[in-house]
Design a protein around this motif. Structure first.
Motif, PDB file in Angstrom:
ATOM      1  N   ALA A  12       0.838  -1.196   0.000  1.00  0.00           N
ATOM      2  CA  ALA A  12       0.000   0.000   0.000  1.00  0.00           C
ATOM      3  C   ALA A  12       0.874   1.248   0.000  1.00  0.00           C
ATOM      4  O   ALA A  12       1.804   1.357   0.792  1.00  0.00           O
ATOM      5  N   PRO A  13       0.598   2.198  -0.867  1.00  0.00           N
ATOM      6  CA  PRO A  13       1.439   3.396  -0.960  1.00  0.00           C
ATOM      7  C   PRO A  13       1.253   4.330   0.226  1.00  0.00           C
ATOM      8  O   PRO A  13       0.273   4.256   0.954  1.00  0.00           O
ATOM      9  N   THR A  14       2.221   5.186   0.419  1.00  0.00           N
ATOM     10  CA  THR A  14       2.152   6.252   1.421  1.00  0.00           C
ATOM     11  C   THR A  14       2.465   7.554   0.715  1.00  0.00           C
ATOM     12  O   THR A  14       2.819   7.576  -0.468  1.00  0.00           O
ATOM     13  N   ARG A  15       2.365   8.658   1.468  1.00  0.00           N
ATOM     14  CA  ARG A  15       2.653   9.950   0.830  1.00  0.00           C
ATOM     15  C   ARG A  15       4.071   9.999   0.284  1.00  0.00           C
ATOM     16  O   ARG A  15       4.336  10.694  -0.700  1.00  0.00           O
ATOM     17  N   SER A  16       4.987   9.257   0.892  1.00  0.00           N
ATOM     18  CA  SER A  16       6.385   9.314   0.465  1.00  0.00           C
ATOM     19  C   SER A  16       6.666   8.460  -0.759  1.00  0.00           C
ATOM     20  O   SER A  16       7.688   8.633  -1.426  1.00  0.00           O
ATOM     21  N   THR A  17       5.758   7.509  -1.048  1.00  0.00           N
ATOM     22  CA  THR A  17       6.003   6.623  -2.184  1.00  0.00           C
ATOM     23  C   THR A  17       5.202   6.986  -3.427  1.00  0.00           C
ATOM     24  O   THR A  17       5.465   6.458  -4.502  1.00  0.00           O
ATOM     25  N   VAL A  18       4.211   7.849  -3.298  1.00  0.00           N
ATOM     26  CA  VAL A  18       3.423   8.254  -4.462  1.00  0.00           C
ATOM     27  C   VAL A  18       4.229   9.239  -5.307  1.00  0.00           C
ATOM     28  O   VAL A  18       4.712  10.247  -4.798  1.00  0.00           O
ATOM     29  N   ARG A  19       4.367   8.922  -6.564  1.00  0.00           N
ATOM     30  CA  ARG A  19       5.066   9.810  -7.491  1.00  0.00           C
ATOM     31  C   ARG A  19       4.040  10.418  -8.439  1.00  0.00           C
ATOM     32  O   ARG A  19       3.471   9.726  -9.273  1.00  0.00           O
TER      33      ARG A  19
END
Length: 590
Positions: free
Chosen positions: A44-51
């Motif tokens: 599951a993505p987080t704010r730091s992994t969303v590009r």
């Protein structure tokens, strides 16, 4: 929304999204529809992994599908005043797990802001908004933050108080921009929800909205930090997808010469169908064409010119609302949602479901879907088409010999695979016949078996299955013509005794003796469901509302015609004298 469901007024397909996550999310919905764990929590993505893609068009595509946190931070005056609990972080975990990739967080600032210069927003409220936004961002969701019901609370007064409204609008966005300037680019700003301007011409409205949108753009961009290239969303007048309104918005966007802009509109279907008025009881060709035309305009005006469209609210204005009788017939509503998802994918529009809370889609207390089957249809429309039919009920009269009954299949590009009753597949030729691939006729023998002891109401539920998408449920209903009885009462409490006998009320016509329309809706004889009349099935009555009765001319006979989904029509006379009302059954003629 033009107002919330509580107060009532009134994409791009998955495309480049991760196909596996989307498919699993849809499967979760089909398996039970309750909120559940993400398909792969570790992934599951987080704010730091969303590009966030550099191109606005690609970024908006990555936001599909979207969901509205309606009637919450936009509630008046406070977060819980419109029936929803306070937002928790778990809500966004649920939304992400259910397959949504973005959330729109409407905020009404009016009651948390000084009404005079410098229009300071209360620090505690700003902090609460930031907390909620951060929770959503931390879940790896895109977030749309806006100025919401302020549009009809004080922004609408701009024609009479131009400088005061503009100053307050600018101050509001200056404070929002400063608070959120360092948030990631997954946060999007929307200038104003459904802007409106009272006592203004169309030309004046267009000029005022252009001024607000350009001022918003200047303030955000000049605030620095992440706001220098943040995606910004600009609405049409009222967020209406009319051609003139979209042309005006296109002119504004083109003049700003900024590649990070998004156009936004809303869509709640053809109005008569959306609330069941003026005979809009079915999702017919008129309603379907209205939707097709709206998406064609979005495509031609914006998308074909490189401007992405975020459809910030969709649904039906009168459905679902589990606190009241259903004004839109269920199967007809499902056809709308199925068609809507297909049309959005076809032109590349990202769509945000308007969810007012517990009585509609997601129960904010349990974090489970109020109607799992409904959300399954919405989820399925994100990726594929489903077959439907001309109706979701087959009515079999109890007082007559059973004969064959038919429906027309709407294949929607699929192939019919058969008809099931539970786990039993019905036999073609014995139980049903299919003519020209679309005309499905149930035999008298099958209906005799399915209706059993022929109690009034639903005796059996069938599933028409297709090569893809969801099965279409068909209820086999035993019925006879309903029976109305004479009644007396007052304008504040009047009901017509009604033996429904398995039937379902569709709409009501009201006319005076001279043929003119009676009731509070004078432009059509077909009055609004739940506003003028409503069925009370448990108590065997039809309720005529105080609003409807108060609108009747005193002493004049009114003929009511009640239409039922079986095709039955019954007439009833009512007359108001002061605050007294009498109702007389009109005996049907053969």
């Amino acid at each position: 929304m033009r107002t919330s469901l509580f107060r009532r007024h009134r994409g791009r397909g998955p495309g480049r999204l991760t196909g596996i996550l989307m498919a699993l999310a849809v499967m979760v919905g089909l398996a039970g529809g309750t909120a559940s764990a993400a398909p792969d929590d570790k992934a599951a993505p987080t704010r730091s992994t969303v590009r966030v893609p550099a191109r606005a068009m690609d970024a908006v595509a990555a936001m599909q599908p979207s969901w509205n946190l309606g009637n919450t931070l936009d509630a008046i005056p406070d977060e819980t005043n419109w029936g929803n609990p306070k937002v928790t972080k778990d809500l966004f975990t649920t939304i992400r797990a259910e397959g949504f990739r973005s959330v729109r967080i409407p905020v009404t600032w009016t009651d948390h802001q000084s009404a005079t210069a410098p229009y300071t927003v209360d620090a505690a409220f700003m902090s609460r908004v930031k907390e909620v936004v951060d929770w959503a961002l931390d879940e790896g969701l895109y977030v749309v933050l806006n100025v919401h019901h302020d549009s009809w609370q004080w922004i609408k007064k701009m024609p009479a108080d131009h400088d005061g409204v503009l100053a307050r609008f600018n101050s509001t966005w200056t404070q929002i921009s400063q608070t959120f300037r360092d948030e990631p680019r997954t946060l999007i700003f929307e200038s104003v929800n459904e802007p409106q301007f009272e006592n203004a011409t169309a030309e004046q409205k267009a000029k005022l909205l252009h001024e607000l949108n350009t001022s918003f753009h200047k303030i955000v961009r000049s605030s620095g930090g992440g706001n220098t290239d943040r995606l910004l969303m600009l609405p049409t007048d009222g967020c209406t997808p009319g051609q003139k309104f979209m042309d005006d918005l296109y002119t504004t966007i083109k003049s700003l010469n900024d590649p990070h802009l998004i156009a936004t509109v809303h869509y709640y279907s053809w109005y008569p169908f959306s609330i069941n008025i003026a005979g809009g009881t079915h999702y017919d060709d008129v309603a379907q064409n209205d939707l097709n035309d709206a998406f064609a305009r979005m495509r031609d005006t914006f998308i074909a010119r490189g401007i992405p469209v975020y459809l910030g609210e969709y649904g039906l204005l009168g459905w679902p609302d589990h606190n009241h009788p259903s004004r839109v017939e269920r199967g007809e509503a499902l056809k709308y949602y199925e068609h809507f998802g297909h049309a959005a994918r076809l032109v590349g529009v990202t769509t945000a479901l308007w969810d007012p809370g517990t009585w509609a889609y997601l129960n904010r207390e349990t974090l489970k879907w109020t109607d799992p089957a409904l959300i399954a249809w919405i989820k399925s429309s994100w990726t594929t088409r489903s077959g439907t039919a001309s109706f979701d009920k087959v009515f079999v009269p109890k007082s007559e010999p059973i004969t064959a009954k038919g429906l027309t299949l709407n294949l929607n590009g699929t192939k019919f695979r058969g008809l099931w009753h539970g786990n039993t597949k019905l036999v073609e030729g014995r139980d049903y016949t299919l003519f020209d691939k679309t005309r499905l006729v149930l035999t008298a023998g099958a209906l005799t078996r399915l209706t059993g002891d022929r109690e009034y109401g639903v005796n059996a539920t069938l599933e028409a299955r297709f090569s893809r998408g969801l099965p279409w449920r068909i209820e086999v209903v035993t019925h006879d013509a309903p029976v109305l009885s004479d009644a007396t009462g007052k304008t504040d409490a009047f009901t017509i005794p009604t033996q429904y006998r398995g039937d379902v009320l569709a709409t009501m016509e009201a006319r005076y003796g001279d043929g003119s329309n009676a009731g509070q809706t004078d432009w059509t004889p077909y009055q609004e469901f739940n506003k003028s009349f409503k069925p009370d099935y448990p108590n065997d009555t039809i309720i005529l509302t105080t609003e409807f009765l108060d609108a009747l001319r005193d002493g004049e006979l009114v003929t009511l015609t009640f239409h039922f989904y079986s095709g039955e029509k019954l007439m009833h006379h009512v007359k108001k004298s002061g605050d007294s009302v009498t109702g007389t059954r009109v005996t049907p003629t053969s």
